[in-house]
Design a protein around this motif. Structure first.
Motif, short mmCIF file in Angstrom:
data_model
loop_
_atom_site.label_atom_id
_atom_site.label_comp_id
_atom_site.label_asym_id
_atom_site.label_seq_id
_atom_site.Cartn_x
_atom_site.Cartn_y
_atom_site.Cartn_z
N LYS A 18 43.01 30.52 50.10
CA LYS A 18 42.27 31.40 50.98
C LYS A 18 43.16 32.35 51.78
CE LYS A 18 38.42 28.16 51.67
NZ LYS A 18 37.69 27.33 52.68
N MET A 19 44.46 32.11 51.79
CA MET A 19 45.36 32.97 52.56
C MET A 19 45.40 34.39 52.00
SD MET A 19 48.64 30.51 53.35
CE MET A 19 49.59 31.96 53.88
N ASP A 20 45.67 35.32 52.87
CA ASP A 20 45.82 36.71 52.45
C ASP A 20 47.05 36.82 51.54
OD1 ASP A 20 46.82 39.59 52.68
OD2 ASP A 20 44.91 39.71 53.74
N PRO A 21 46.93 37.49 50.39
CA PRO A 21 48.09 37.60 49.49
C PRO A 21 49.29 38.29 50.12
CG PRO A 21 46.30 39.05 48.81
CD PRO A 21 45.74 38.14 49.85
N ARG A 22 49.05 39.17 51.10
CA ARG A 22 50.17 39.80 51.80
C ARG A 22 50.97 38.77 52.59
NH1 ARG A 22 46.58 44.15 54.88
NH2 ARG A 22 45.30 42.26 54.97
N ALA A 23 50.26 37.84 53.23
CA ALA A 23 50.93 36.79 53.98
C ALA A 23 51.73 35.88 53.04
CB ALA A 23 49.91 35.96 54.77
N LYS A 24 51.16 35.58 51.87
CA LYS A 24 51.86 34.73 50.92
C LYS A 24 53.10 35.42 50.36
CE LYS A 24 47.89 33.59 48.79
NZ LYS A 24 46.96 32.97 47.82
N LEU A 25 53.00 36.71 50.11
CA LEU A 25 54.17 37.45 49.65
C LEU A 25 55.27 37.47 50.70
CD1 LEU A 25 52.70 40.56 47.78
CD2 LEU A 25 54.28 38.88 46.84
N LEU A 26 54.90 37.76 51.94
CA LEU A 26 55.89 37.79 53.02
C LEU A 26 56.51 36.41 53.23
CD1 LEU A 26 54.04 40.06 55.61
CD2 LEU A 26 55.99 40.69 54.19
N PHE A 27 55.68 35.36 53.14
CA PHE A 27 56.19 34.01 53.32
C PHE A 27 57.18 33.64 52.22
CE2 PHE A 27 56.19 29.44 52.84
CZ PHE A 27 56.25 28.97 54.14
N VAL A 28 56.84 33.95 50.98
CA VAL A 28 57.71 33.59 49.86
C VAL A 28 59.03 34.34 49.93
CG1 VAL A 28 57.98 33.76 47.35
CG2 VAL A 28 55.86 32.89 48.31
#
Length: 264
Positions: A18-28
């Motif tokens: 459910k997380m925003d893909p932008r947040a997941k990209l920045l996190f990774v």
């Protein structure tokens, strides 16, 4: 296909999905930088703990991740052995001729292998929990400022997304071609290195032909549907930033601070 995790997407309804893909990209991408702060047992234990925690949030089976690591096991072992025999630090643990194993070499080999495995697993979480379309939209939005200097952001994001999506497809195609060649009597796994290299050539030719054909079919399909690039295009799915996305970045900064604090 069960042995390939990078590039695959597993639909789900978990916290990570459910997380925003932008947040997941920045996190990774932030995690890739932060992981290099680890240099001792405590910091590497924290990295393993964070990875296991994300795995629980994403509800991905450990056996699935272990199978996904099999294609890179050789690289893990090679990296481990490289540090094991060429790092001369600490007390001498074992010696046989010119081969010597030092305490520092053993420790460094284990650390580097853990670092590589954690990086592979954490980056795989991105594709396992995010659809290719969402990744494309996230990359395009994050790179949107580059449009001011005439960078084709939309096309670049589309190419990256298609490349990720084609990884499992090409691996599946490779497996089919290998089985077809073996059914015809080709031996790809035994014999001298020279013969095994020669046996790979009949595998590469149909693989490249299949890859080019798939690319041509995709280009034709996009052209028939009127694709003209990113100019004037709109999105059916709109990305929305929530508190859980902010929390993920806060956890990333906290992780960086903890690793920096416990560095030796």
């Amino acid at each position: 296909m069960d042995k390939i995790i990078f590039g695959r997407f597993l639909p789900g309804n978990t916290y990570v999905h459910k997380m925003d893909p932008r947040a997941k990209l920045l996190f990774v991408f932030g995690f890739i930088v932060v992981v290099f702060l680890a240099n001792n047992t405590i910091t590497y234990s924290i990295l393993i703990g964070i990875t296991l925690f994300v795995m629980l949030l994403a509800r991905i089976k450990p056996s699935f991740l272990i199978n996904g690591l099999k294609p890179v096991v050789f690289l893990l072992i090679f990296t481990f052995l490289l540090h094991l025999f060429f790092t001369r630090e600490g007390d001498l643990l074992w010696e046989w001729g010119i081969l010597k194993i030092y305490e520092g070499g053993l420790r460094q080999g284990i650390y580097i292998a853990i670092r590589f495995a954690v990086l592979v697993i954490m980056t795989s979480f991105l594709t396992l929990t995010t659809s290719p379309i969402a990744i494309t939209d996230a990359i395009e939005i994050l790179l949107n400022p580059l449009k001011k200097i005439k960078v084709p952001v939309h096309e670049l994001a589309l190419m990256m997304s298609i490349s990720l999506r084609f990884i499992p497809t090409l691996m599946d195609e490779t497996d089919k071609i290998m089985k077809a060649q073996m059914a015809r009597g080709s031996d790809l796994s035994t014999g001298p290195i020279k013969d095994r290299i020669k046996a790979v050539v009949p595998l590469l030719v149909p693989l490249f032909v299949s890859a080019f054909k798939r690319a041509e079919d995709l280009a034709t399909a996009m052209e028939v549907r009127g694709y003209k690039g990113g100019e004037g295009r709109t999105r059916y799915r709109q990305l929305a930033w929530h508190s859980r996305d902010t929390l993920a970045l806060v956890v990333l900064f906290a992780l960086a601070g903890v690793l920096f604090y416990y560095r030796g």
